[in-house]
Design a protein around this motif. Structure first.
Motif, PDB file in Angstrom:
ATOM      1  N   THR A 108       0.762  -1.215  -0.050  1.00  3.12           N
ATOM      2  CA  THR A 108      -0.053   0.035  -0.081  1.00  3.12           C
ATOM      3  C   THR A 108       0.956   1.052   0.050  1.00  3.12           C
ATOM      4  O   THR A 108       0.377   2.305  -0.320  1.00  3.12           O
ATOM      5  N   LYS A 110       1.966   2.702   2.578  1.00  2.51           N
ATOM      6  CA  LYS A 110       1.186   3.361   3.994  1.00  2.51           C
ATOM      7  C   LYS A 110       1.722   2.506   5.077  1.00  2.51           C
ATOM      8  O   LYS A 110       2.013   1.401   5.093  1.00  2.51           O
ATOM      9  N   GLU A 112       0.156   2.735   8.612  1.00  5.31           N
ATOM     10  CA  GLU A 112      -0.775   2.495   9.832  1.00  5.31           C
ATOM     11  C   GLU A 112      -1.488   1.630   9.730  1.00  5.31           C
ATOM     12  O   GLU A 112      -2.007   1.081   8.514  1.00  5.31           O
ATOM     13  N   LYS A 159     -13.549   3.028  12.702  1.00  3.40           N
ATOM     14  CA  LYS A 159     -13.666   4.371  11.957  1.00  3.40           C
ATOM     15  C   LYS A 159     -12.948   5.492  12.397  1.00  3.40           C
ATOM     16  O   LYS A 159     -12.389   6.391  11.352  1.00  3.40           O
ATOM     17  N   VAL A 162      -9.331   5.448  11.325  1.00  2.00           N
ATOM     18  CA  VAL A 162      -8.772   5.289  10.032  1.00  2.00           C
ATOM     19  C   VAL A 162      -8.485   6.734   9.295  1.00  2.00           C
ATOM     20  O   VAL A 162      -8.942   7.737   9.769  1.00  2.00           O
ATOM     21  N   THR A 163      -7.058   6.612   8.879  1.00  6.01           N
ATOM     22  CA  THR A 163      -6.635   8.058   8.315  1.00  6.01           C
ATOM     23  C   THR A 163      -6.268   7.814   6.518  1.00  6.01           C
ATOM     24  O   THR A 163      -6.412   6.681   6.309  1.00  6.01           O
ATOM     25  N   GLN A 164      -5.814   8.782   5.748  1.00  8.75           N
ATOM     26  CA  GLN A 164      -5.392   8.397   4.634  1.00  8.75           C
ATOM     27  C   GLN A 164      -4.164   7.653   4.561  1.00  8.75           C
ATOM     28  O   GLN A 164      -3.788   7.129   3.630  1.00  8.75           O
ATOM     29  N   GLU A 165      -3.386   7.423   5.720  1.00 11.54           N
ATOM     30  CA  GLU A 165      -2.200   6.424   6.004  1.00 11.54           C
ATOM     31  C   GLU A 165      -2.708   5.297   6.450  1.00 11.54           C
ATOM     32  O   GLU A 165      -1.794   4.431   6.836  1.00 11.54           O
ATOM     33  N   THR A 166      -3.825   4.805   6.388  1.00  8.48           N
ATOM     34  CA  THR A 166      -4.206   3.427   6.942  1.00  8.48           C
ATOM     35  C   THR A 166      -3.847   2.365   6.129  1.00  8.48           C
ATOM     36  O   THR A 166      -4.452   2.475   4.926  1.00  8.48           O
ATOM     37  N   CYS A 195     -13.550  -1.866   4.543  1.00  7.75           N
ATOM     38  CA  CYS A 195     -12.195  -1.902   4.126  1.00  7.75           C
ATOM     39  C   CYS A 195     -12.151  -1.993   2.626  1.00  7.75           C
ATOM     40  O   CYS A 195     -11.271  -1.443   2.216  1.00  7.75           O
ATOM     41  N   ARG A 198     -12.829   1.538   0.999  1.00  2.00           N
ATOM     42  CA  ARG A 198     -11.767   2.356   1.510  1.00  2.00           C
ATOM     43  C   ARG A 198     -10.298   2.003   0.916  1.00  2.00           C
ATOM     44  O   ARG A 198      -9.214   2.836   1.098  1.00  2.00           O
ATOM     45  N   ILE A 200      -8.620  -0.525   2.061  1.00  7.04           N
ATOM     46  CA  ILE A 200      -7.806  -0.776   3.265  1.00  7.04           C
ATOM     47  C   ILE A 200      -7.645  -2.428   3.416  1.00  7.04           C
ATOM     48  O   ILE A 200      -8.639  -3.175   3.163  1.00  7.04           O
TER      49      ILE A 200
END
Length: 376
Positions: A108, A110, A112, A159, A162-166, A195, A198, A200
């Motif tokens: 990803t 990312k 987190e 929820k 959750v951030t943009q970096e998850t 998930c 998003r 994730i």
């Protein structure tokens, strides 16, 4: 005086022989094993697994992962079945979870990862960082950053984190170590949908719940979801050290040449044991019997312990059961052992039962009668 580190609290018992669901100690005493070596010998001490190991050791017991390994391909195919996964083999659950964390981050871009309070994912720095229990982490200094912990069975708590970096959400479908707590189906389905929408990754830790333990080959099959990443170990090779990580095939590019490895991962002996173990579990009707007998065990336990004041709740999934009690946990476990039944604990107040999934009705009745006696 022992020359070993004292990180285990060992009882003064040594098991020297085993057959089927039974252990025999050095004094010749026989025990019905409702621990399966902490959820490892899911098939009990099975003759077919023993025979497979003997055959393999007579040929070759190790080759490095610099060469083709048809046994790994065979076991990968058995594990994947009709799912769209690729397999990576290692030696333990903590290694499988470490690989899952690395894959999620690399795939990803990312960092987190959201895990859950009271979860347990292992004892390496990555898997320990994912674990939501402070007692596991005490004294080891700073752990890995970028791990946050939601409340189990609480979708809104996920929820909120959750951030943009998850990169991923990581969970067990039954929290075993903290008290045998099953996930609620509506929570799991809602989480899986969220998930997916998003982008994730959903990591399901099946180290303890997988390999037929809950009555399905994978516990996620109870919930009608397909995770992006699945981790396995414990019952995978029925007592021979083995772990595996399965990941959706589109993630394969992230684990390119040289990105991750394991010297002993996919060892010939482990794969020989895994192959025959999986074949037994996938025989037509085998898991149907596991489901039927595990329901009998749960029903008989509830009936036998219904009027015991110290029994708060009996819960679980398949052959992964917990008896929550207000009684003295240590004494209860000791009394069971004296009567020839090996059980485990979980959390602060739960007797954990992880019997072989090959239990007979007679073995179920014997265990229930012993548990009834100790609560009496």
């Amino acid at each position: 005086m022992s020359k070993l580190f004292q990180n285990y609290k060992r009882l003064d018992i040594e098991f020297v022989k085993a057959k089927g669901s039974y252990l025999i100690d050095s004094q010749g005493k026989k025990y019905l094993d409702f621990s399966s070596g902490i959820g490892v010998t899911n098939l009990g001490f099975h003759a077919e697994v023993k025979n497979a190991l003997e055959r393999q050791v007579g040929e070759i017991w190790h080759t490095p992962n610099l060469y083709q390994n048809s046994l790994q391909e065979e076991v990968a195919d058995q594990l994947i079945g009709d799912y769209d996964y690729l397999a990576f083999f290692c030696n333990s659950g903590t290694e499988a979870n470490e690989a899952a964390i690395k894959l999620a981050r690399k795939a990803t871009g990312k960092q987190e990862i959201i895990a859950f309070v009271n979860s347990f994912h292992g004892r390496t720095f990555g898997s320990m960082s994912a674990t939501g229990q402070d007692k596991i982490k005490e004294g080891f200094g700073d752990l890995l950053p970028h791990f946050n912990y939601a409340i189990y069975n609480n979708f809104n708590s996920v929820k909120e984190l959750v951030t943009q970096e998850t990169a991923a959400v990581m969970l067990e479908l039954v929290q075993g170590e903290s008290g045998v707590l099953p996930a609620e189906p509506s929570f799991v389905r809602k989480l899986a949908t969220y998930c997916r929408e998003r982008g994730i990754l959903l990591i399901v830790d099946e180290v303890q719940t997988g390999m037929g333990r809950t009555g399905q080959f994978y516990a996620f099959e109870h919930y009608g979801i397909v995770p992006d990443i699945v981790t396995l170990a414990k019952g995978l090779a029925n007592g021979v050290p083995a772990g595996a990580m399965l990941g959706k095939s589109h993630l394969g590019i992230a684990f390119n040449y040289g990105s991750h490895g394991s010297t002993f991962g996919g060892n010939k002996l482990a794969m020989a044991a895994a192959s025959v173990s999986i074949a037994i579990m996938k025989k037509n009707g085998f898991l149907d019997i596991v489901q039927k007998h595990s329901r009998i065990l749960l029903e008989e336990l509830k009936k036998a312990l219904a009027n015991k004041n110290s029994v708060v709740e009996i819960r679980g999934l398949g052959y992964m059961l917990g008896i929550e009690t207000t009684g003295d946990l240590i004494k209860l476990v000791e009394k069971a052992r004296e009567k020839g039944l090996i059980v485990l604990t979980a959390g602060m107040n739960v007797i954990r039962l992880l019997p072989p999934i090959t239990l007979t009705k007679e073995e179920i009745q014997l265990a229930v009668s012993i548990l009834k006696e100790i609560f009496d």
